[in-house]
Design a protein around this motif. Structure first.
Motif, PDB file in Angstrom:
ATOM      1  N   CYS A   8     -11.425   0.968  -7.142  1.00 50.20           N
ATOM      2  CA  CYS A   8     -12.695   1.728  -6.497  1.00 50.20           C
ATOM      3  C   CYS A   8     -11.943   2.713  -4.879  1.00 50.20           C
ATOM      4  O   CYS A   8     -12.159   3.675  -5.021  1.00 50.20           O
ATOM      5  CB  CYS A   8     -14.290   1.175  -5.812  1.00 50.20           C
ATOM      6  N   PRO A   9     -11.471   2.425  -4.253  1.00 48.14           N
ATOM      7  CA  PRO A   9     -11.146   2.744  -2.979  1.00 48.14           C
ATOM      8  C   PRO A   9      -9.994   3.399  -2.952  1.00 48.14           C
ATOM      9  O   PRO A   9      -9.682   4.304  -2.114  1.00 48.14           O
ATOM     10  CB  PRO A   9     -10.800   0.961  -2.589  1.00 48.14           C
ATOM     11  N   SER A  10      -9.560   3.623  -4.037  1.00 44.94           N
ATOM     12  CA  SER A  10      -8.714   4.810  -4.115  1.00 44.94           C
ATOM     13  C   SER A  10      -9.451   6.530  -4.383  1.00 44.94           C
ATOM     14  O   SER A  10      -8.914   7.853  -3.731  1.00 44.94           O
ATOM     15  CB  SER A  10      -8.280   5.458  -5.993  1.00 44.94           C
ATOM     16  N   CYS A  11     -10.342   6.699  -4.928  1.00 44.92           N
ATOM     17  CA  CYS A  11     -11.907   7.961  -4.246  1.00 44.92           C
ATOM     18  C   CYS A  11     -12.299   7.280  -3.175  1.00 44.92           C
ATOM     19  O   CYS A  11     -13.295   8.561  -2.327  1.00 44.92           O
ATOM     20  CB  CYS A  11     -12.286   8.124  -5.874  1.00 44.92           C
ATOM     21  N   ARG A  21       4.395   6.859  -6.417  1.00 45.39           N
ATOM     22  CA  ARG A  21       4.072   7.139  -4.698  1.00 45.39           C
ATOM     23  C   ARG A  21       4.053   6.665  -4.436  1.00 45.39           C
ATOM     24  O   ARG A  21       4.624   5.529  -4.023  1.00 45.39           O
ATOM     25  CB  ARG A  21       2.073   6.964  -4.371  1.00 45.39           C
ATOM     26  N   PHE A  22       5.684   6.773  -2.845  1.00 47.16           N
ATOM     27  CA  PHE A  22       6.043   6.371  -1.843  1.00 47.16           C
ATOM     28  C   PHE A  22       5.514   7.081  -1.034  1.00 47.16           C
ATOM     29  O   PHE A  22       6.379   8.457  -0.359  1.00 47.16           O
ATOM     30  CB  PHE A  22       7.409   6.372  -1.861  1.00 47.16           C
ATOM     31  N   SER A  23       5.175   6.367   0.381  1.00 44.36           N
ATOM     32  CA  SER A  23       4.986   6.145   1.710  1.00 44.36           C
ATOM     33  C   SER A  23       6.044   6.067   2.238  1.00 44.36           C
ATOM     34  O   SER A  23       6.772   4.585   2.812  1.00 44.36           O
ATOM     35  CB  SER A  23       3.842   5.698   2.200  1.00 44.36           C
ATOM     36  N   PHE A  24       6.604   7.263   3.638  1.00 44.64           N
ATOM     37  CA  PHE A  24       7.341   6.670   4.100  1.00 44.64           C
ATOM     38  C   PHE A  24       7.707   7.252   5.787  1.00 44.64           C
ATOM     39  O   PHE A  24       7.274   8.620   5.857  1.00 44.64           O
ATOM     40  CB  PHE A  24       9.383   7.186   3.689  1.00 44.64           C
ATOM     41  N   TRP A  25       8.311   7.173   6.465  1.00 45.50           N
ATOM     42  CA  TRP A  25       8.491   7.392   7.952  1.00 45.50           C
ATOM     43  C   TRP A  25       7.603   7.368   8.148  1.00 45.50           C
ATOM     44  O   TRP A  25       7.524   8.667   9.089  1.00 45.50           O
ATOM     45  CB  TRP A  25       9.799   8.871   7.533  1.00 45.50           C
ATOM     46  N   LYS A  26       6.617   6.012   8.661  1.00 44.94           N
ATOM     47  CA  LYS A  26       5.038   6.718   8.974  1.00 44.94           C
ATOM     48  C   LYS A  26       4.083   7.856   8.529  1.00 44.94           C
ATOM     49  O   LYS A  26       3.421   7.907   7.910  1.00 44.94           O
ATOM     50  CB  LYS A  26       5.505   7.137  10.380  1.00 44.94           C
ATOM     51  N   HIS A  27       5.081   8.402   8.295  1.00 41.38           N
ATOM     52  CA  HIS A  27       3.789  10.303   8.478  1.00 41.38           C
ATOM     53  C   HIS A  27       4.532  10.847   6.807  1.00 41.38           C
ATOM     54  O   HIS A  27       3.424  11.666   6.761  1.00 41.38           O
ATOM     55  CB  HIS A  27       3.459  11.469   9.287  1.00 41.38           C
ATOM     56  N   GLN A  55       0.687  -1.360  -0.026  1.00 36.80           N
ATOM     57  CA  GLN A  55      -0.052   0.023  -0.161  1.00 36.80           C
ATOM     58  C   GLN A  55       0.527   1.536   0.248  1.00 36.80           C
ATOM     59  O   GLN A  55       0.974   1.990  -0.741  1.00 36.80           O
ATOM     60  CB  GLN A  55      -1.136  -0.072   0.827  1.00 36.80           C
ATOM     61  N   LYS A  56       2.101   1.255   0.381  1.00 33.97           N
ATOM     62  CA  LYS A  56       3.448   2.531   0.606  1.00 33.97           C
ATOM     63  C   LYS A  56       4.047   2.582  -1.269  1.00 33.97           C
ATOM     64  O   LYS A  56       4.569   3.654  -1.255  1.00 33.97           O
ATOM     65  CB  LYS A  56       4.021   2.237   1.496  1.00 33.97           C
ATOM     66  N   ILE A  57       3.930   1.946  -1.525  1.00 30.87           N
ATOM     67  CA  ILE A  57       4.302   2.137  -2.896  1.00 30.87           C
ATOM     68  C   ILE A  57       3.510   1.496  -4.047  1.00 30.87           C
ATOM     69  O   ILE A  57       2.646   1.093  -4.221  1.00 30.87           O
ATOM     70  CB  ILE A  57       5.981   1.125  -3.038  1.00 30.87           C
ATOM     71  N   PHE A  58       3.426   3.020  -4.780  1.00 30.99           N
ATOM     72  CA  PHE A  58       2.634   2.950  -6.719  1.00 30.99           C
ATOM     73  C   PHE A  58       3.187   3.693  -7.938  1.00 30.99           C
ATOM     74  O   PHE A  58       3.589   4.246  -7.877  1.00 30.99           O
ATOM     75  CB  PHE A  58       1.514   3.201  -6.292  1.00 30.99           C
ATOM     76  N   LEU A  59       3.718   2.722  -8.333  1.00 28.10           N
ATOM     77  CA  LEU A  59       4.353   3.484  -9.725  1.00 28.10           C
ATOM     78  C   LEU A  59       3.590   2.788 -11.242  1.00 28.10           C
ATOM     79  O   LEU A  59       2.978   1.449 -11.142  1.00 28.10           O
ATOM     80  CB  LEU A  59       5.616   2.588  -9.744  1.00 28.10           C
ATOM     81  N   SER A  60       3.928   3.318 -11.981  1.00 22.43           N
ATOM     82  CA  SER A  60       2.832   3.281 -12.902  1.00 22.43           C
ATOM     83  C   SER A  60       3.311   3.948 -14.358  1.00 22.43           C
ATOM     84  O   SER A  60       3.960   5.372 -13.674  1.00 22.43           O
ATOM     85  CB  SER A  60       1.495   3.143 -12.491  1.00 22.43           C
ATOM     86  N   LYS A  88      -5.433  -4.158  -0.010  1.00 24.24           N
ATOM     87  CA  LYS A  88      -4.243  -5.096  -1.070  1.00 24.24           C
ATOM     88  C   LYS A  88      -4.566  -5.758  -2.044  1.00 24.24           C
ATOM     89  O   LYS A  88      -3.415  -5.989  -2.496  1.00 24.24           O
ATOM     90  CB  LYS A  88      -3.646  -6.051   0.220  1.00 24.24           C
ATOM     91  N   LEU A  89      -5.978  -6.098  -2.663  1.00 24.59           N
ATOM     92  CA  LEU A  89      -5.697  -7.148  -3.608  1.00 24.59           C
ATOM     93  C   LEU A  89      -5.342  -6.062  -5.252  1.00 24.59           C
ATOM     94  O   LEU A  89      -5.248  -4.667  -5.371  1.00 24.59           O
ATOM     95  CB  LEU A  89      -7.333  -7.295  -3.519  1.00 24.59           C
ATOM     96  N   SER A  90      -5.497  -6.284  -6.174  1.00 25.89           N
ATOM     97  CA  SER A  90      -5.410  -5.846  -7.254  1.00 25.89           C
ATOM     98  C   SER A  90      -6.379  -5.483  -7.413  1.00 25.89           C
ATOM     99  O   SER A  90      -8.112  -5.532  -7.269  1.00 25.89           O
ATOM    100  CB  SER A  90      -4.820  -7.263  -8.461  1.00 25.89           C
ATOM    101  N   ALA A  91      -6.215  -4.227  -8.098  1.00 29.89           N
ATOM    102  CA  ALA A  91      -7.531  -3.167  -8.908  1.00 29.89           C
ATOM    103  C   ALA A  91      -8.316  -4.188  -9.361  1.00 29.89           C
ATOM    104  O   ALA A  91     -10.011  -3.762  -8.887  1.00 29.89           O
ATOM    105  CB  ALA A  91      -7.115  -2.706  -9.985  1.00 29.89           C
ATOM    106  N   ALA A  92      -8.026  -4.913  -9.601  1.00 31.43           N
ATOM    107  CA  ALA A  92      -9.282  -5.837 -11.073  1.00 31.43           C
ATOM    108  C   ALA A  92     -10.332  -6.182  -9.497  1.00 31.43           C
ATOM    109  O   ALA A  92     -11.092  -6.238  -9.420  1.00 31.43           O
ATOM    110  CB  ALA A  92      -8.520  -6.314 -11.848  1.00 31.43           C
ATOM    111  N   GLU A  93      -9.513  -7.258  -8.752  1.00 32.36           N
ATOM    112  CA  GLU A  93      -9.802  -7.783  -7.844  1.00 32.36           C
ATOM    113  C   GLU A  93     -10.617  -6.735  -6.685  1.00 32.36           C
ATOM    114  O   GLU A  93     -11.383  -7.198  -6.034  1.00 32.36           O
ATOM    115  CB  GLU A  93      -8.994  -9.062  -7.201  1.00 32.36           C
ATOM    116  N   THR A  94     -10.839  -6.261  -6.779  1.00 38.92           N
ATOM    117  CA  THR A  94     -10.979  -4.389  -5.760  1.00 38.92           C
ATOM    118  C   THR A  94     -12.491  -3.501  -6.384  1.00 38.92           C
ATOM    119  O   THR A  94     -13.059  -4.409  -5.660  1.00 38.92           O
ATOM    120  CB  THR A  94      -9.722  -3.814  -5.107  1.00 38.92           C
TER     121      THR A  94
END
Lengths: 681, 319
Positions: free
Chosen positions: B141-144, A513-519, A480-485, B106-112
């Motif tokens: 969906c939970p992104s928003c 997007r990267f979350s670090f150091w908790k906050h 949940q803390k890392i997202f790359l696209s 925590k699931l993939s976007a499609a599963e969510t």
């Protein structure tokens, strides 16, 4: 007027709250209310009864009206520089203001409603005032009322000024309009299988301005008054079934637009140089447009999920607006028909015209999931529109030493646009947070534009569009803390409608997007688009890119939080054209390079008597260079300090600073201070 | 070509709508009732969840729209509101082991999305979902929509400021565009992003809202630009407002894509002949020949061509 509107709104709010309170006092106990019984089905053995039985119920002892009311006064220091530009860009004024109202009303008896949310911002002469009401009663109705009043003021001295090169600034392209947009939506039995709804919307504008009357090589500034209104009513229903849902909507619009321009004083226009020894002038003008129109439309949407691995939807929309116009023009003066070098003293010009514009759009798509990790998305879209217009023109000219000249003409016009698009995407969930998408889109269509005189040459243009687009995305979200696209789109066209349309283009976007150091959270976004039309005679090159970086600090204590965003952008366009007066090739070049930074720091500190004072400071700054170098600064600082129970003092300072290198006389700077009281419950 | 007289076409359309209404009414009457779902031993029931997750339970069942799952038998989850999204929870409840419960975030976007679309698929809001760039780019969906929130304000953001903050979280570049001097009044919260875009997808490019069925959503507020005009300016209809305007914000007056008005016009009206006779050269390339740009009068096209969005009267958009 501004004070009246604040008082009126406050009165309405107070009345609403008082009525609700009276109803609440008079209402029978909740358990005896039939409506309450409807909305609270008996608990089953597996239902957690107490909580489910009282949706939006309030804990005993808690107020059922909650929210805030902000009332204050704003001082606007005399703006330095161009006041006209200040009004065109900012337009905030001094005076008492209803800064904000945000109320939630819960009716314990739920006799008339479960909840009402009221919001109003910017009342008291501000250029944008909004009001919103949401009222609902579970399974009975949902009512939304939305209003926004927006002032459009525009008087930029350098904008499209024919005499600017001579150092003369004009107001010929200015207007001061007020637009009011209202909508009311009512849904009956929301959430049930069959939900009818009805809505009414109105978009109306009135205003004045300065426009020009153009005649024979001169243009004359004249006063302009406009008003228009579009009313829309629509009704439909949604039918929801287990695997199937249908929505049908029928709507009707009604349009009115009037424009009246007049002058009764002698006007020499922008061109005071004599033409063949004669000075041109306009001594009187009456010009008016009366436009009336209407349309009806139909919209149908069907969605279905017949199998667990298959979803399908389709929608069809049809609308056919039509307008009829009566145009009248009477002008006198010393005017000229340039093409004939005919000087004349008076002219009457009458036009009666009509236009009809049927427009059909249909769209269908489906999603297939042949395997748990594979999704196939396919869609098809068609958009068909045809405009047919006709104008009957009658012109009478009275020239000295000549007989009256009368010209009558009928012009027909057509505009056709037929566009289609088919797209397919396949998405693969590769595991470990990876999702891969690959897609293809084909766009094709034809367009034509023609003006057909009763006699003489027809002006006809037509073209077609053929475009192949390949697309792909790779996204990775391991936690949940890392997202790359990353996303890419490459399009190639065989032909397009306009020289600056998308032709051969590449579009790339990457974000993370990267979350670090908790906050802390950092996110970045990079996008670039390159478009190139290589056809001889066009040579259009366009490239734009933006890079942004955001840093957010949000600790759980919430005593301090902050965010800052920096963005750099570049914009470059180059297209060849023939300079009209000598037909030699030239390049139209536009460059923009910009830096934008914005941020806000929020802090809560213990103040007098250990009351929590909230402070905010930040704002934004924009610097551009290139074809139109400009700067725009908007720093701001706010505080809210509790005074007594439910009452707090708030204050805000804002600064607006705008500057343009090439038009320094259009720069302005202004300080705004607002102080007020916040009532909360 | 439809040769039916207008009143007959109207009648047939009205009949069609009436028939659909009747059909819908009939279907409504025949709507099958959902048999009550029987829950096996692997389901715990929401009251078990409440013991450890009271805040989330209270938020969802008191003031969140998802409470209908707990109260409405049609959804088949009465008393199991938590397990509607999190799946069977008996094992997790008895062991407190998080590996035995489903976390949609925590699931993939499609599963969510699949979990959400179990109930929300057949809604008109989602009719353009397949075309939305959100769906195609794994934005779930939970992104928003924040599920466990009190009051529903973040489940479906309604206030202009809330909506705008939500969108700006990912679209920082668009937020920056609104900071330009000439912009739509989004930073002032007089407008919200969803006034112009439907984040679930629409039939129009960039998920733009529609007005009066299929027309561009811009006309919702700019009704005087709708027409139909007797003499249309074709790009308005083919490419929309963005052919000439930056829709979010610009350093150029009136949010134009170029700083000089004549640049906007001359880039299309370029007076360029086709390289090969008969070859496509794009539309509207030729302006009238007497335009001497050395003269200030001709340097600013809108001084004379005032009705550049379309004219009811003049083919050259002069009045």
């Amino acid at each position: 007027m501004r004070s009246y509107s604040i008082l009126l709104l406050a009165f309405v709010m107070a009345g609403f709250v008082a009525t609700a309170e009276a109803q609440d006092a008079a209402a029978p106990p909740a358990s005896g209310s039939p409506a309450a019984a409807d909305a609270t089905p008996p608990a089953t053995s597996t239902t957690t009864a107490s909580a489910a039985a009282t949706p939006e119920s309030r804990p005993s002892g808690e107020s059922w009206v909650t929210g805030t009311l902000d009332i204050g006064y704003r001082w606007v220091g005399t703006p330095g520089g161009s006041f006209a530009t200040y009004r065109s860009v900012v337009n905030l004024g001094s005076g008492p203001k209803l800064v904000g109202l945000d109320l939630t009303i819960l009716q314990p008896s739920r006799r008339w409603f479960d909840s009402v949310h009221l919001r109003a911002y910017g009342w008291g002469g501000d250029p944008y005032s909004t009001f919103h009401l949401d009222a609902k009663k579970a399974s009975v109705y949902r009512l939304n009322i939305d209003y926004r009043g927006i002032s459009y003021f525009n008087n930029l001295p350098a904008y499209a000024d024919p005499l600017l090169a001579n150092g003369i600034t004009l107001d010929e392209q200015s207007f001061d309009k007020h637009r009011r947009i209202t909508s009311v939506n009512l849904e009956i039995h929301p959430g049930r299988a069959f939900t009818p709804y009805v809505a009414a919307e109105r978009d109306a504008s009135t205003g004045t301005g300065v426009t020009v009357f153009q005649s024979g090589g001169n243009e004359y500034p004249i006063a302009d008054a406009t008003n228009d209104a579009t009313n829309l009513v629509r009704a439909g229903f949604r039918a929801a079934f287990r695997h199937f849902d249908a929505t049908v909507e029928e709507g009707y619009t009604n349009f009115r637009s009037d424009q009246n321009d007049s002058t009764g004083t002698k006007n020499n226009g922008d061109n005071s140089a004599p033409l063949i020894g004669q000075t041109l002038d306009l001594t009187s003008l009456l010009q008016s447009y009366g436009i009336r129109g209407n349309s009806n439309y139909t919209k149908a949407i069907v969605t279905s999920s017949p199998f667990s691995w298959f979803d399908v939807y389709a929608q069809a929309m049809y609308t056919a607006p039509r307008n009829t116009v009566n145009y009248q023009q009477y002008d006198t003066g010393n005017l000229v028909v340039l093409s004939q070098l005919l000087f004349y003293n008076s002219e009457q010009y009458l036009v009666s015209s009509t236009a009809r514009f049927p427009h059909t759009t249909a769209n269908a798509g489906w999603e297939i999931r042949p395997r748990s990790r594979i999704r196939i998305l396919e869609s098809f879209l068609t958009d068909q529109m045809n405009n047919s217009g006709s104008a009957a023109q009658n012109e009478t000219i009275l020239a000295p030493a000549a007989s009256a000249s009368q010209t009558a003409a009928v012009l027909d016009s057509t505009l056709g646009y037929h566009s289609n698009q088919a797209e397919a995407n396949i998405l693969f969930d590769a595991g470990h947070g990876f999702t891969i998408r690959s897609g293809y889109r084909y766009v094709w269509g034809t367009a034509n534009d023609a003006v057909i005189p009763a006699s003489g040459l027809i002006t006809l243009e037509q073209d077609k569009l053929r475009r192949n687009v390949e697309m792909g995305t790779l996204s990775w979200r391991p936690t949940q803390k890392i997202f790359l696209s990353g996303e890419a789109e490459v399009g190639q066209s065989g032909s397009t409608y306009f020289r600056t349309s998308l032709y051969d283009y590449q579009r790339i976007r990457a974000m993370g997007r990267f979350s670090f150091w908790k906050h802390w959270q950092v996110s970045g976004d990079f996008r670039i688009m390159n478009n190139h039309n290589p056809l001889a005679g066009t040579s259009y090159k366009f490239i734009t890119h933006q890079e942004s970086l955001t840093l957010i600090y949000t600790p759980r204590s919430k005593t301090v939080n902050a965010d800052v965003t920096y963005e750099h952008c570049g914009y470059h366009s180059n297209v060849t054209f023939l300079i009209p007066q000598n037909l030699t090739p030239g390049d139209s070049v536009f460059n923009e390079n910009c830096h934008r930074i914005s941020g806000m720091l929020n802090a809560s500190v213990k103040g007098f008597r250990k009351q929590t004072v909230t402070l905010e400071a930040g704002g934004s700054a924009v610097l551009t260079s290139g074809s139109n170098p400009a700067s725009y600064y908007q720093p701001t600082a706010k505080f809210t300090a509790p005074m007594i129970k439910n009452v707090a003092l708030f204050g805000e300072w804002r600064y607006y600073g705008f500057g343009e290198l090439f038009y320094q006389y259009q720069s302005f700077r202004a300080h705004l201070v607002t102080v007020g009281l916040r009532f909360s419950k | 070509m439809n040769h039916a007289p207008p009143h007959r076409r109207r009648s047939s359309r009205t009949c069609g709508v009436a028939a659909l209404l009747l059909l819908a009414g009939g279907l409504q009457a025949q709507k099958p009732t959902v048999a009550p779902k029987t829950f096996g031993d692997d389901y715990a029931g929401s009251d078990q969840c409440q013991i450890c997750h009271e805040d989330n339970f209270n938020n969802v069942t008191h003031s969140n729209a998802h409470r209908v799952l707990d109260t409405d038998p049609r959804y088949g989850f009465q008393g199991h509101v938590c397990e509607a999204c999190h799946g069977p929870g008996a094992k997790h409840a008895s062991t407190a082991d998080i590996s035995f419960i489903r976390f949609p975030s925590k699931l993939s976007a499609a599963e969510t999305d699949k979990i959400c679309l179990n109930c929300h698929l057949n809604q008109p809001t989602h009719a353009g979902r397949i075309q939305s760039t959100h769906a195609k780019n794994a934005v779930s969906c939970p992104s928003c929509h924040k599920m466990h929130v009190n009051g529903g304000a973040l489940l479906v953001a309604r206030k202009n400021a809330d909506v705008n903050n939500l969108c700006e979280g990912c679209h920082a570049n668009v937020k920056a565009q609104f900071e330009m001097p000439f912009h739509h009044k989004v930073p002032e919260n007089a407008m919200k992003c969803v006034d112009c875009h439907n984040p679930h997808g629409t039939v129009r490019p960039t998920m733009t809202q529609t007005f009066a069925a299929s027309e561009p959503g811009c006309l919702q507020c700019h009704g005087d630009k709708r027409g139909p005009f007797t003499f249309e300016h074709a790009p308005m209809k083919f490419d929309g407002c963005t052919a000439c305007h930056e829709q979010h914000g610009s350093a150029n007056p009136r949010m134009l894509i170029r700083s000089q008005v004549r640049q906007v016009c001359l880039e299309c009206h370029a007076n360029m002949p086709a390289a090969v006779p008969g070859e496509s050269r794009a539309m509207a390339v030729v302006p009238p020949a007497f335009h001497d740009l050395n003269s200030p009068i001709y340097q600013n096209c809108t001084v004379c061509h005032q009705k550049l969005h379309g004219s009811y009267v003049d083919r050259f958009l002069l009045k």
